[in-house]
Design a protein around this motif. Structure first.
Motif, PDB file in Angstrom:
ATOM      1  N   PRO A  44       0.714  -1.155   0.009  1.00 14.96           N
ATOM      2  CA  PRO A  44       0.035   0.073   0.164  1.00 14.96           C
ATOM      3  C   PRO A  44       0.807   1.419   0.091  1.00 14.96           C
ATOM      4  CG  PRO A  44      -0.927  -1.485   1.626  1.00 14.96           C
ATOM      5  CD  PRO A  44       0.482  -2.285   1.090  1.00 14.96           C
ATOM      6  N   SER A  45       0.427   2.354  -0.799  1.00 10.96           N
ATOM      7  CA  SER A  45       1.122   3.497  -1.035  1.00 10.96           C
ATOM      8  C   SER A  45      -0.029   4.558  -1.142  1.00 10.96           C
ATOM      9  CB  SER A  45       2.252   3.358  -2.151  1.00 10.96           C
ATOM     10  OG  SER A  45       1.424   3.340  -3.241  1.00 10.96           O
ATOM     11  N   ALA A  46       0.664   6.021  -1.222  1.00 22.71           N
ATOM     12  CA  ALA A  46      -0.089   7.209  -1.497  1.00 22.71           C
ATOM     13  C   ALA A  46      -1.300   6.870  -2.584  1.00 22.71           C
ATOM     14  CB  ALA A  46       0.321   8.279  -1.581  1.00 22.71           C
ATOM     15  N   GLU A  47      -0.392   6.313  -3.860  1.00 23.06           N
ATOM     16  CA  GLU A  47      -0.901   6.185  -5.122  1.00 23.06           C
ATOM     17  C   GLU A  47      -1.843   4.809  -5.119  1.00 23.06           C
ATOM     18  OE1 GLU A  47       2.216   6.699  -4.528  1.00 23.06           O
ATOM     19  OE2 GLU A  47       2.728   8.485  -5.220  1.00 23.06           O
ATOM     20  N   HIS A  48      -1.539   3.918  -4.379  1.00 21.55           N
ATOM     21  CA  HIS A  48      -2.246   2.876  -4.386  1.00 21.55           C
ATOM     22  C   HIS A  48      -2.515   2.389  -2.950  1.00 21.55           C
ATOM     23  CE1 HIS A  48      -1.485   2.161  -8.891  1.00 21.55           C
ATOM     24  NE2 HIS A  48      -0.534   2.650  -8.244  1.00 21.55           N
ATOM     25  N   PRO A  49      -3.779   2.963  -2.476  1.00 17.63           N
ATOM     26  CA  PRO A  49      -3.745   2.885  -1.011  1.00 17.63           C
ATOM     27  C   PRO A  49      -3.982   1.316  -0.397  1.00 17.63           C
ATOM     28  CG  PRO A  49      -5.551   4.191  -1.810  1.00 17.63           C
ATOM     29  CD  PRO A  49      -4.760   3.636  -2.972  1.00 17.63           C
ATOM     30  N   LEU A  50      -4.478   0.254  -1.236  1.00 23.13           N
ATOM     31  CA  LEU A  50      -4.555  -0.908  -0.733  1.00 23.13           C
ATOM     32  C   LEU A  50      -3.353  -1.704  -1.348  1.00 23.13           C
ATOM     33  CD1 LEU A  50      -8.354  -1.729  -0.900  1.00 23.13           C
ATOM     34  CD2 LEU A  50      -6.862  -0.962   1.023  1.00 23.13           C
ATOM     35  N   GLY A  51      -2.280  -1.158  -2.208  1.00 29.69           N
ATOM     36  CA  GLY A  51      -1.412  -1.935  -2.878  1.00 29.69           C
ATOM     37  C   GLY A  51      -1.553  -2.519  -4.203  1.00 29.69           C
ATOM     38  N   GLN A  52      -0.936  -3.422  -4.743  1.00 23.88           N
ATOM     39  CA  GLN A  52      -1.032  -3.807  -6.204  1.00 23.88           C
ATOM     40  C   GLN A  52      -0.760  -5.262  -6.182  1.00 23.88           C
ATOM     41  OE1 GLN A  52       1.777  -0.285  -7.334  1.00 23.88           O
ATOM     42  NE2 GLN A  52       0.869  -1.020  -9.187  1.00 23.88           N
ATOM     43  N   ASP A  53      -1.454  -5.919  -6.960  1.00 25.15           N
ATOM     44  CA  ASP A  53      -1.498  -7.337  -7.128  1.00 25.15           C
ATOM     45  C   ASP A  53      -0.139  -7.823  -7.920  1.00 25.15           C
ATOM     46  OD1 ASP A  53      -2.210  -7.283  -9.748  1.00 25.15           O
ATOM     47  OD2 ASP A  53      -3.886  -8.352  -9.579  1.00 25.15           O
ATOM     48  N   LYS A  54       0.006  -9.037  -8.176  1.00 24.79           N
ATOM     49  CA  LYS A  54       1.363  -9.620  -8.899  1.00 24.79           C
ATOM     50  C   LYS A  54       1.631  -9.252 -10.251  1.00 24.79           C
ATOM     51  CE  LYS A  54      -1.111 -13.761 -10.661  1.00 24.79           C
ATOM     52  NZ  LYS A  54      -0.945 -15.413 -10.813  1.00 24.79           N
ATOM     53  N   LEU A  55       0.397  -8.666 -10.932  1.00 25.75           N
ATOM     54  CA  LEU A  55       0.233  -7.826 -12.227  1.00 25.75           C
ATOM     55  C   LEU A  55       0.374  -6.761 -12.025  1.00 25.75           C
ATOM     56  CD1 LEU A  55      -1.877 -10.397 -14.163  1.00 25.75           C
ATOM     57  CD2 LEU A  55       0.467 -10.262 -13.911  1.00 25.75           C
ATOM     58  N   GLY A  56       0.538  -5.897 -10.879  1.00 24.80           N
ATOM     59  CA  GLY A  56       0.520  -4.628 -10.925  1.00 24.80           C
ATOM     60  C   GLY A  56      -0.737  -3.883 -10.820  1.00 24.80           C
ATOM     61  N   ARG A  57      -1.877  -4.695 -10.946  1.00 26.15           N
ATOM     62  CA  ARG A  57      -3.102  -3.963 -10.990  1.00 26.15           C
ATOM     63  C   ARG A  57      -3.483  -3.708  -9.609  1.00 26.15           C
ATOM     64  NH1 ARG A  57      -5.738  -9.272 -13.696  1.00 26.15           N
ATOM     65  NH2 ARG A  57      -5.037 -10.109 -11.830  1.00 26.15           N
ATOM     66  N   ASP A  58      -4.268  -2.336  -9.671  1.00 28.57           N
ATOM     67  CA  ASP A  58      -4.710  -1.477  -8.387  1.00 28.57           C
ATOM     68  C   ASP A  58      -5.614  -2.420  -7.468  1.00 28.57           C
ATOM     69  OD1 ASP A  58      -4.757   0.908  -6.748  1.00 28.57           O
ATOM     70  OD2 ASP A  58      -6.696   0.818  -7.126  1.00 28.57           O
ATOM     71  N   LEU A  59      -5.176  -2.749  -6.540  1.00 27.83           N
ATOM     72  CA  LEU A  59      -6.306  -3.731  -5.676  1.00 27.83           C
ATOM     73  C   LEU A  59      -7.453  -3.042  -5.170  1.00 27.83           C
ATOM     74  CD1 LEU A  59      -5.286  -6.459  -4.939  1.00 27.83           C
ATOM     75  CD2 LEU A  59      -4.838  -5.949  -2.610  1.00 27.83           C
ATOM     76  N   LEU A  60      -7.269  -1.667  -4.812  1.00 28.68           N
ATOM     77  CA  LEU A  60      -8.465  -0.807  -4.636  1.00 28.68           C
ATOM     78  C   LEU A  60      -9.695  -1.128  -5.644  1.00 28.68           C
ATOM     79  CD1 LEU A  60     -10.371   0.877  -2.602  1.00 28.68           C
ATOM     80  CD2 LEU A  60      -8.868   2.957  -3.407  1.00 28.68           C
ATOM     81  N   SER A  61      -9.331  -0.795  -6.939  1.00 27.04           N
ATOM     82  CA  SER A  61      -9.877  -0.875  -7.851  1.00 27.04           C
ATOM     83  C   SER A  61     -10.607  -2.274  -8.267  1.00 27.04           C
ATOM     84  CB  SER A  61      -9.374  -0.313  -9.438  1.00 27.04           C
ATOM     85  OG  SER A  61      -8.781   1.037  -8.994  1.00 27.04           O
TER      86      SER A  61
END
Length: 268
Positions: A44-61
């Motif tokens: 998780p980061s400011a750009e991706h609040p819930l982090g990203q999956d193994k393919l770099g897809r936004d987890l929140l979305s």
């Protein structure tokens, strides 16, 4: 926690779930299918609040879009199951005789199979897709509603107002729809609330096993399955969808428990 607090908390959580599902295209910060391979498994980061999956897809979305799948499966499954179950249960309970015997033996046959195993078998035969998941869950879901409706109608069909309706010349269809169903609606509503929660969990289970919606469609169960290989490296991949499933099911169970206590005359 008393029943009013349970209903309030359940409604608040359920409202958040509905907003997330219905307005996912507006709330999602990124395209849920957009891959950023260089950023795979990012925490998780400011750009991706819930982090990203193994393919770099936004987890929140993907969580927001996955809520749409869960909502559609839950509502569609319960609608189909409730319709079939009410029809079968009403006919069995009102007319009785050989029709009651036929329908109840059919119910017994379905109850002889564990529900989740029957759903897995049907989903495996039909193939993985959202439509087939709904079909599989509906095939096993109508049984509980049929037994509930039959039991309720067996009680109320002998009451005085039903006898009065018969004396006035009301036919079976009018008696069932205008006099019986309105008076047995409370337990059906409560059962439907729990049914939606059960459908969401079962859909997640099927997707976890690869028998649900087809990738890359976001599904909370499939997200759990994808994240289990990275439990230590990227625990957010399983924690986020797991918490999403838990929150929705808890909301529906709290609402169902509260409604059951509120509608129970003996608890007043």
């Amino acid at each position: 926690m008393n029943r009013d607090k349970r209903i309030t908390l359940g409604l608040i959580l359920l409202t958040l779930f509905l907003i997330a599902a219905l307005f996912a295209p507006l709330l999602a910060p990124y395209d849920p299918f957009d891959q950023q391979l260089k950023e795979g498994l990012a925490p998780p980061s400011a750009e991706h609040p819930l982090g990203q999956d193994k393919l770099g897809r936004d987890l929140l979305s993907r969580i927001l879009y996955g809520a749409r799948i869960s909502l559609w499966v839950g509502v569609a499954t319960v609608t189909i199951s409730l319709t079939i179950g009410c029809l079968v249960g009403a006919m069995a309970g009102f007319f009785g005789g050989w029709l009651d015997e036929l329908f109840m033996r059919l119910v017994d046959i379905f109850l002889a199979f564990p529900g989740i195993l029957l759903a897995i078998a049907l989903a495996a035969v039909l193939g993985p897709s959202l439509r087939n998941v709904i079909i599989a869950l509906s095939v096993m879901g109508w049984v509980g509603y049929a037994r509930l409706v039959r039991g309720q109608i067996l009680v109320v069909r002998e009451l005085d107002y039903v006898a009065a309706a018969r004396a006035l010349g009301a036919g079976p269809l009018r008696i069932i729809t205008r006099h019986l169903f309105p008076n047995i609606a409370a337990p059906i509503i409560v059962e439907a609330t729990f049914g939606i929660a059960g459908a969401i969990v079962t859909e997640a289970s099927l997707s976890f096993l690869g028998l649900g919606v087809t990738p890359p469609t976001p599904s909370w169960g499939a997200m759990l399955s994808d994240g289990r290989s990275f439990l230590l490296l990227a625990p957010h991949l399983t924690a986020v969808p797991g918490l999403a499933i838990m929150s929705v099911v808890m909301a529906l169970n709290l609402l169902g428990d509260g409604l059951r206590d509120r509608m129970d005359v003996k608890s007043r």
